[in-house]
Design a protein around this motif. Structure first.
Motif, PDB file in Angstrom:
ATOM      1  N   GLN A 255      11.793  -6.050 -10.157  1.00 47.97           N
ATOM      2  CA  GLN A 255      10.728  -7.050 -10.067  1.00 47.97           C
ATOM      3  C   GLN A 255       9.477  -6.492  -9.379  1.00 47.97           C
ATOM      4  OE1 GLN A 255      11.106  -9.889 -11.662  1.00 47.97           O
ATOM      5  NE2 GLN A 255      13.157  -9.173 -12.257  1.00 47.97           N
ATOM      6  N   THR A 256       9.539  -5.272  -8.855  1.00 40.64           N
ATOM      7  CA  THR A 256       8.388  -4.714  -8.120  1.00 40.64           C
ATOM      8  C   THR A 256       7.356  -4.161  -9.107  1.00 40.64           C
ATOM      9  OG1 THR A 256       9.830  -4.101  -6.286  1.00 40.64           O
ATOM     10  CG2 THR A 256       7.673  -3.008  -6.399  1.00 40.64           C
ATOM     11  N   PRO A 257       6.103  -4.634  -9.045  1.00 43.55           N
ATOM     12  CA  PRO A 257       5.053  -4.120  -9.929  1.00 43.55           C
ATOM     13  C   PRO A 257       4.848  -2.611  -9.712  1.00 43.55           C
ATOM     14  CG  PRO A 257       4.339  -6.165  -8.890  1.00 43.55           C
ATOM     15  CD  PRO A 257       5.611  -5.786  -8.212  1.00 43.55           C
ATOM     16  N   PHE A 258       4.685  -1.911 -10.800  1.00 44.42           N
ATOM     17  CA  PHE A 258       4.553  -0.452 -10.765  1.00 44.42           C
ATOM     18  C   PHE A 258       3.280  -0.071 -11.533  1.00 44.42           C
ATOM     19  CE2 PHE A 258       5.222   3.956 -11.579  1.00 44.42           C
ATOM     20  CZ  PHE A 258       6.136   4.407 -10.613  1.00 44.42           C
ATOM     21  N   VAL A 259       2.334   0.581 -10.845  1.00 52.70           N
ATOM     22  CA  VAL A 259       1.043   0.952 -11.427  1.00 52.70           C
ATOM     23  C   VAL A 259       0.921   2.477 -11.415  1.00 52.70           C
ATOM     24  CG1 VAL A 259      -1.463   0.764 -11.260  1.00 52.70           C
ATOM     25  CG2 VAL A 259      -0.020  -1.191 -10.652  1.00 52.70           C
ATOM     26  N   PHE A 260       0.617   3.046 -12.598  1.00 51.86           N
ATOM     27  CA  PHE A 260       0.354   4.476 -12.669  1.00 51.86           C
ATOM     28  C   PHE A 260      -1.138   4.728 -12.446  1.00 51.86           C
ATOM     29  CE2 PHE A 260       4.361   5.276 -15.168  1.00 51.86           C
ATOM     30  CZ  PHE A 260       4.879   6.185 -14.267  1.00 51.86           C
TER      31      PHE A 260
ATOM     32  N   LEU B  56      13.630   4.754 -11.810  1.00 46.75           N
ATOM     33  CA  LEU B  56      14.398   4.444 -10.598  1.00 46.75           C
ATOM     34  C   LEU B  56      13.991   3.100 -10.027  1.00 46.75           C
ATOM     35  CD1 LEU B  56      16.464   5.368  -8.526  1.00 46.75           C
ATOM     36  CD2 LEU B  56      14.619   6.537  -7.295  1.00 46.75           C
ATOM     37  N   CYS B  57      12.686   2.800 -10.103  1.00 44.91           N
ATOM     38  CA  CYS B  57      12.195   1.495  -9.628  1.00 44.91           C
ATOM     39  C   CYS B  57      12.779   0.367 -10.478  1.00 44.91           C
ATOM     40  CB  CYS B  57      10.668   1.476  -9.668  1.00 44.91           C
ATOM     41  SG  CYS B  57       9.948  -0.120  -9.244  1.00 44.91           S
ATOM     42  N   GLN B  58      12.820   0.558 -11.778  1.00 49.86           N
ATOM     43  CA  GLN B  58      13.381  -0.467 -12.670  1.00 49.86           C
ATOM     44  C   GLN B  58      14.863  -0.722 -12.372  1.00 49.86           C
ATOM     45  OE1 GLN B  58      10.613  -1.917 -13.745  1.00 49.86           O
ATOM     46  NE2 GLN B  58      11.331  -2.048 -15.867  1.00 49.86           N
ATOM     47  N   LYS B  59      15.513   0.341 -11.943  1.00 50.03           N
ATOM     48  CA  LYS B  59      16.942   0.228 -11.663  1.00 50.03           C
ATOM     49  C   LYS B  59      17.201  -0.422 -10.317  1.00 50.03           C
ATOM     50  CE  LYS B  59      21.136   3.054 -11.398  1.00 50.03           C
ATOM     51  NZ  LYS B  59      21.669   4.433 -11.480  1.00 50.03           N
ATOM     52  N   VAL B  60      16.426  -0.022  -9.297  1.00 53.23           N
ATOM     53  CA  VAL B  60      16.676  -0.502  -7.928  1.00 53.23           C
ATOM     54  C   VAL B  60      15.900  -1.774  -7.631  1.00 53.23           C
ATOM     55  CG1 VAL B  60      16.498   0.118  -5.486  1.00 53.23           C
ATOM     56  CG2 VAL B  60      17.124   1.848  -7.163  1.00 53.23           C
ATOM     57  N   MET B  61      14.601  -1.826  -8.019  1.00 58.77           N
ATOM     58  CA  MET B  61      13.736  -2.984  -7.711  1.00 58.77           C
ATOM     59  C   MET B  61      12.984  -3.372  -8.968  1.00 58.77           C
ATOM     60  SD  MET B  61      12.279  -1.641  -4.021  1.00 58.77           S
ATOM     61  CE  MET B  61      11.554  -3.233  -3.653  1.00 58.77           C
TER      62      MET B  61
ATOM     63  N   PHE C 105      11.420   0.890   3.200  1.00 57.58           N
ATOM     64  CA  PHE C 105      10.101   0.241   3.238  1.00 57.58           C
ATOM     65  C   PHE C 105      10.055  -0.998   2.346  1.00 57.58           C
ATOM     66  CE2 PHE C 105       5.539   0.249   1.768  1.00 57.58           C
ATOM     67  CZ  PHE C 105       5.002  -0.163   2.982  1.00 57.58           C
ATOM     68  N   LYS C 106      10.801  -0.961   1.241  1.00 55.06           N
ATOM     69  CA  LYS C 106      10.901  -2.049   0.257  1.00 55.06           C
ATOM     70  C   LYS C 106       9.494  -2.531  -0.123  1.00 55.06           C
ATOM     71  CE  LYS C 106      15.409  -3.585   1.918  1.00 55.06           C
ATOM     72  NZ  LYS C 106      16.101  -2.871   0.851  1.00 55.06           N
ATOM     73  N   PRO C 107       8.745  -1.731  -0.891  1.00 56.03           N
ATOM     74  CA  PRO C 107       7.353  -2.050  -1.192  1.00 56.03           C
ATOM     75  C   PRO C 107       7.229  -3.278  -2.107  1.00 56.03           C
ATOM     76  CG  PRO C 107       8.078  -0.186  -2.500  1.00 56.03           C
ATOM     77  CD  PRO C 107       9.181  -0.481  -1.543  1.00 56.03           C
ATOM     78  N   ASP C 108       6.074  -3.959  -1.970  1.00 58.28           N
ATOM     79  CA  ASP C 108       5.731  -5.067  -2.865  1.00 58.28           C
ATOM     80  C   ASP C 108       5.062  -4.524  -4.139  1.00 58.28           C
ATOM     81  OD1 ASP C 108       6.634  -6.997  -0.997  1.00 58.28           O
ATOM     82  OD2 ASP C 108       4.758  -6.769   0.108  1.00 58.28           O
ATOM     83  N   ILE C 109       4.347  -3.447  -4.010  1.00 60.00           N
ATOM     84  CA  ILE C 109       3.648  -2.824  -5.148  1.00 60.00           C
ATOM     85  C   ILE C 109       3.782  -1.313  -4.995  1.00 60.00           C
ATOM     86  CG2 ILE C 109       1.432  -2.489  -6.327  1.00 60.00           C
ATOM     87  CD1 ILE C 109       0.558  -5.215  -5.284  1.00 60.00           C
ATOM     88  N   ILE C 110       3.962  -0.618  -6.132  1.00 65.62           N
ATOM     89  CA  ILE C 110       4.050   0.849  -6.121  1.00 65.62           C
ATOM     90  C   ILE C 110       2.875   1.407  -6.920  1.00 65.62           C
ATOM     91  CG2 ILE C 110       5.399   2.869  -6.781  1.00 65.62           C
ATOM     92  CD1 ILE C 110       7.906   1.115  -6.515  1.00 65.62           C
TER      93      ILE C 110
ATOM     94  N   SER D  33       7.120  13.238  -1.878  1.00 63.13           N
ATOM     95  CA  SER D  33       8.140  13.878  -2.706  1.00 63.13           C
ATOM     96  C   SER D  33       9.082  12.826  -3.280  1.00 63.13           C
ATOM     97  CB  SER D  33       8.938  14.893  -1.878  1.00 63.13           C
ATOM     98  OG  SER D  33       9.670  14.226  -0.864  1.00 63.13           O
ATOM     99  N   GLU D  34       9.955  13.266  -4.172  1.00 66.79           N
ATOM    100  CA  GLU D  34      10.921  12.361  -4.779  1.00 66.79           C
ATOM    101  C   GLU D  34      11.888  11.821  -3.727  1.00 66.79           C
ATOM    102  OE1 GLU D  34      13.652  12.234  -8.854  1.00 66.79           O
ATOM    103  OE2 GLU D  34      12.924  14.145  -8.056  1.00 66.79           O
ATOM    104  N   GLU D  35      12.244  12.657  -2.748  1.00 66.76           N
ATOM    105  CA  GLU D  35      13.146  12.212  -1.684  1.00 66.76           C
ATOM    106  C   GLU D  35      12.472  11.157  -0.824  1.00 66.76           C
ATOM    107  OE1 GLU D  35      16.342  12.896  -1.230  1.00 66.76           O
ATOM    108  OE2 GLU D  35      16.252  14.001  -3.120  1.00 66.76           O
ATOM    109  N   ASP D  36      11.160  11.403  -0.486  1.00 67.94           N
ATOM    110  CA  ASP D  36      10.407  10.396   0.278  1.00 67.94           C
ATOM    111  C   ASP D  36      10.389   9.063  -0.469  1.00 67.94           C
ATOM    112  OD1 ASP D  36       9.927  12.336   2.110  1.00 67.94           O
ATOM    113  OD2 ASP D  36       7.845  12.704   1.525  1.00 67.94           O
ATOM    114  N   TYR D  37      10.221   9.129  -1.774  1.00 69.91           N
ATOM    115  CA  TYR D  37      10.150   7.922  -2.607  1.00 69.91           C
ATOM    116  C   TYR D  37      11.456   7.121  -2.543  1.00 69.91           C
ATOM    117  CZ  TYR D  37       9.837   5.144  -6.957  1.00 69.91           C
ATOM    118  OH  TYR D  37       9.841   4.145  -7.874  1.00 69.91           O
ATOM    119  N   LYS D  38      12.574   7.822  -2.662  1.00 65.88           N
ATOM    120  CA  LYS D  38      13.870   7.136  -2.611  1.00 65.88           C
ATOM    121  C   LYS D  38      14.090   6.464  -1.260  1.00 65.88           C
ATOM    122  CE  LYS D  38      16.085  10.291  -5.926  1.00 65.88           C
ATOM    123  NZ  LYS D  38      17.100  11.339  -6.116  1.00 65.88           N
ATOM    124  N   VAL D  39      13.728   7.184  -0.189  1.00 65.67           N
ATOM    125  CA  VAL D  39      13.876   6.612   1.158  1.00 65.67           C
ATOM    126  C   VAL D  39      13.008   5.365   1.309  1.00 65.67           C
ATOM    127  CG1 VAL D  39      13.482   7.041   3.615  1.00 65.67           C
ATOM    128  CG2 VAL D  39      14.522   8.814   2.199  1.00 65.67           C
ATOM    129  N   SER D  40      11.769   5.422   0.805  1.00 64.66           N
ATOM    130  CA  SER D  40      10.844   4.287   0.934  1.00 64.66           C
ATOM    131  C   SER D  40      11.342   3.076   0.152  1.00 64.66           C
ATOM    132  CB  SER D  40       9.461   4.695   0.439  1.00 64.66           C
ATOM    133  OG  SER D  40       8.933   5.727   1.237  1.00 64.66           O
TER     134      SER D  40
END
Length: 899
Positions: free
Chosen positions: A76-81, A69-74, A47-52, A36-43
């Motif tokens: 530099q973290t690669p984001f793959v759809f 949200l990733c662009q705002k918080v992290m 968890f501070k992922p290297d890749i999403i 969920s979106e809440e799980d994502y925010k907590v992670s």
């Protein structure tokens, strides 16, 4: 070092597929799932992922919101759809916005390669371009960034002295060229002939886009745009079309020279490397497909705790679980603990000995509700060893054979039911193999045979003793034919002789058994003992002969007709005698032929079965026509029967000529009697009226005399005259009541019992005997009472007046008690007094007309006769309880005539 990968997905199947791909691609990683979106925010925070890796669409939130949200918080973290499908424009838009890559779910095999590239150079994330085929987005290709090649500066090459430049270009193994602003080749080295099949002079002046593979046109255009806006070297992978039509892969390095307005490029041929990678990927995909689509459950457990590393879809379906990778068997299937499976796994891991089971029963909590579901499995646990031959896990292979086991159990159960059925059948039943050997029989068969056969040895005809009592040899009997041809034959009767000599008539019903190939394997035989039926048939023939005699010799005319055509099917002798037709003539006629013309239509309509009911079914009066033309009245009685297997009607005809004449005479006399009764009724009324008028006048004169005269003798004589006149008047009233009771019909109405009784008592108080009598009345009207009011009044008035009249005037404490109640069905009441009573010897005679008890009391002797007659008309009864000097009680019951 392990890469922390965050998977944002809600579909368990998609999560499992991604994890499987990570395992197959040997990605050393730690995976966390956000549903969920809440799980994502907590992670993101913990968890501070290297890749999403994220789905693009969700039922309740948007994938773009996750990226933002990733662009705002992290940032530099690669984001793959990871998407199911996406259009071209949207994919390009995402890449331009900074999304690292877009991967189709149907092409997850490229995911591992993309993650490896992102891990090598995260800065290159977002520089890839989508791949298209026929306008459809397929996947993005990673830019080869780590390719080992000579570090050549294209600008420095082209700015060297010209005599050195040509030599350097021609000796290079890579394609080196320059293009103008319009993309036309300005210079090309000789490597073009080896790599693309074109001489340099064939390329110079032509647009290099003409040689780019059409699927790379968009990428190339975008790359050109980027080159002109970059000051650093830009690298990308391109596909060119060889002169022979084949595809050539080039690792393309380009730099824009703003001063000379030229693009300097170096293309390294990576076709062979690409073909090797493609072949490797095909083999890897083939293995994955084999593993995923294997018809057996397969998987790998790692470590002493038996952690799931791999599990194919068939295994997931067996245990009805999805997210199991990285979890222990105890976590996923705790219900196996009590079934000894954990101990078996520990033993295989410690000893390396393979464990196999065949049709082993395991119970799974498939629905998570504690209710275990049975499953029968064939499976193997085999130790898995690493490169140093040390056990590092367990390979498991299995097949769900539940359906086969249950089917076999059903077959066994069916076999048992079959045997039980044969044993319990009340008729003789047995079965034999294809050779005719008896393999099973029941008690009824033993009773029929009179002996027990030996299983597997005795042949069917030995049990029958058929060869002794039948003209046909055994090979021509029905069972033999069934075993040969496979067709049941039930028409051949046989005779079985018991050891004691008794013979039984038997009809066998053999049914063959066929195997899957249609071959006869035996038969089951039911023996119907028809001995009693044969005896009954003999008796039936005797009975038919007897009834035939009764039919032919009946003194009434009888015949049988067809229900449809009315054709005579049979006639008896009396019909021939009375109607004058011969038997042959009758059988050529129909029932219409013996009816006058005006009766034929009525007969046809009366024979219509839709109009037949209980009132008109089997009786009727008709006129019949004899052969000589005489018309005679007859009364017929008809019954539907089966005649020689067909529906027919049996008719008895009785000539009622004499009876008709007698009935006519009787009707005439009855009319005369009715006329006479009517005249008598008028006479009674006239006489009673004419008699009562003078009596009324006499009573008036007596009253005048009694008032005017003081002479005692005169008054005494007047009293005597009055008594006689009253007696005569009562007699006339009774005669009128009797006449009305006989003449008039019932006029039923609702009455008030209490009110009627009180009115009658009031009307009788003028009687001289009524003085000093105490009345006790208790009538409970529980239900409304319906009766004929006139007759009810006559009954009550006569009984109460008698009770008053027959009291002893000189005694004290005289009473009349009237007690009763009414219900749904009847009125029950009694009229009791303590008067002079009636001797029991007269209890039956008191209801006779004109019967009077001797005594001083005067009466007409008709009152109780009228009471009993009225009670019978009202469907009631009357009883008496009385004795001389003890009073009298009448018990009356009347039917409630409620409509």
């Amino acid at each position: 070092m392990e890469t922390k990968i965050l998977i944002v997905e809600q579909d368990p199947a998609a999560i499992n597929s991604i994890q499987q791909e990570l395992k197959i691609g040997n990605i050393n990683c730690i995976v966390e799932i956000a549903h969920s979106e809440e799980d994502y925010k907590v992670s993101l925070h913990h968890f501070k992922p290297d890749i999403i890796l994220s789905n693009y669409t969700f039922p309740s939130f948007d994938g773009m919101a996750l990226f933002n949200l990733c662009q705002k918080v992290m940032p530099q973290t690669p984001f793959v759809f990871i998407v199911k499908s996406i259009d071209v424009e949207q994919a390009i838009k995402l890449i331009k916005m900074g999304v690292s890559d877009v991967v189709l779910k149907e092409n997850l095999s490229t995911l591992s390669t993309k993650i490896k590239e992102i891990r090598k150079d995260p800065a290159k994330a977002g520089t890839t371009e989508p791949k298209f085929s026929n306008g459809k987005f397929e996947d993005s290709q990673l830019i080869e960034t780590e390719e080992k090649q000579e570090k050549i500066d294209p600008i420095s090459l082209f700015h060297e002295p010209s005599h050195n430049l040509v030599q350097i270009l021609d000796f290079s193994m890579d394609l080196i060229c320059s293009c103008d602003e319009k993309g036309r080749f300005v210079s090309v080295n000789k490597a073009s002939e080896r790599i693309l099949g074109y001489q340099p002079e064939e390329l110079i002046g032509k647009k290099y886009m003409d040689f780019v593979f059409h699927d790379n046109e968009y990428t190339t255009i975008k790359a050109d745009f980027n080159i002109k806006n970059e000051t650093q070297l830009v690298r990308s992978e391109k596909r060119f079309i060889h002169k022979n039509g084949s595809i050539v892969y080039l690792l393309w390095s380009a730099l824009w020279d703003d001063e000379h307005k030229l693009i300097y490029s170096i293309g390294k041929d990576t076709t062979e490397k690409k073909n090797i990678e493609k072949a490797f990927e095909m083999e890897r995909q083939r293995f994955y497909n084999l593993y995923s689509q294997a018809p057996s459950c397969m998987g790998i457990l790692k470590g002493p705790n038996h952690v799931y590393e791999l599990a194919n879809e068939l295994y997931l379906q067996l245990i009805d679980r999805k997210d199991i990778i990285g979890k222990t068997v105890k976590e996923v299937l705790p219900e196996l603990g009590a079934q000894g499976i954990f101990e078996i796994l520990d033993t295989v891991y410690k000893t390396g000995e393979t464990f196999s089971a065949n049709e082993m029963l395991l119970k799974f909590d498939r629905y998570g509700n504690g209710k275990l579901v049975d499953a029968y499995l064939n499976f193997i646990y085999q130790a898995n060893r690493d490169a140093d031959n040390n056990i590092d896990g367990i390979l498991f292979f299995g097949n769900d054979v539940t359906e086969q086991v249950l089917s076999r159990q059903k077959v066994e159960e069916s076999e048992k039911m079959y045997r039980d059925l044969i044993h319990k059948l009340p008729v003789a039943t047995y079965s034999c193999d294809v050779e005719g050997r008896i393999i099973i029989y029941n008690k009824a068969a033993v009773a029929l045979w009179g002996r027990e056969p030996e299983i597997g040895k005795d042949l069917w005809y030995d049990s029958w003793n058929i060869h002794k009592n039948n003209a046909s040899p055994p090979n021509l009997c029905s069972l033999a034919t069934t075993l040969k041809k496979g067709e049941p034959i039930i028409s051949k009767e046989i005779i079985i002789e018991r050891p004691n000599g008794d013979k039984r008539n038997v009809l066998p019903y053999p049914v063959p058994f066929l195997d899957a190939e249609g071959q006869i394997t035996g038969a089951v035989i039911v023996l119907a003992d028809i001995t009693e039926m044969k005896l009954a048939q003999k008796e039936l023939k005797k009975s038919e002969k007897k009834y035939r005699y009764l039919f032919d010799n009946n003194p009434m005319s009888m015949w049988v007709i067809d229900l449809v055509t009315f054709k005579f099917l049979d006639v008896n002798k009396m019909s021939i005698l009375q109607y004058g037709y011969s038997r042959e003539e009758f059988l050529s006629m129909t029932a219409l032929d013996i009816r006058p013309e005006n009766d034929k239509n009525n007969f046809i309509q009366s024979s219509n079965t839709s109009k037949i009911n209980k009132t008109n079914y089997n009786r009727g009066k008709w006129n019949h026509l004899k052969k000589d033309g005489t018309i005679v009245p007859v009364e017929i009685i008809a019954h539907d029967i089966m005649y020689e297997g067909f529906p027919a009607r049996l008719i008895l005809s009785n000539d009622i000529t004499d009876r008709t004449k007698a009935e006519a005479n009787l009707e005439k006399r009855n009319s005369q009697l009715i006329k006479t009764n009517s005249e008598l009724d008028r006479f009674v009324y006239s006489v009673s009226h004419d008699l009562r008028s003078p009596l009324t006048s006499i009573l008036g004169l007596l009253s005048f005399i009694e008032t005017e005269s003081q002479d005692k003798d005169t008054l005494k004589h007047a009293e005597m005259i009055r008594s006689s006149v009253n007696r005569l008047d009562d007699f006339i009233k009774n005669i009128l009541s009797y006449s009305r009771n006989k003449r008039t019909g019932l006029e039923v109405e609702k009455i008030s019992i209490n009110e009627t009784v009180f009115d009658i008592i009031d009307s009788l108080q003028s009687m001289s005997e009524a003085k000093g009598i105490r009345y006790e009345i208790e009538i409970k009207e529980q239900q409304p009472f319906y009766t004929d009011s006139l007759r009810f009044n006559t009954i009550v008035e006569n009984l109460i007046s008698n009770a008053i009249k027959y009291h002893n005037k000189d005694e004290s404490g005289r009473y009349i008690k009237i007690i009763g109640y009414s219900d749904h069905e009847k009125l029950h009441f009694t009229i009791a007094d303590n008067g002079i009573g009636i001797d029991p010897s007269y209890h039956k005679k008191i209801y006779e007309m004109f019967f009077r008890l001797s005594g001083k009391k005067d009466g007409s002797g008709i009152g109780l006769y009228i009471v009993k007659d009225a009670i019978e008309i009202l469907q009631g009864s009357i009883e008496i309880e009385s004795g001389k000097g003890t009073g009298t009680t009448f018990i009356i019951t009347l039917k409630n005539l409620k409509p």
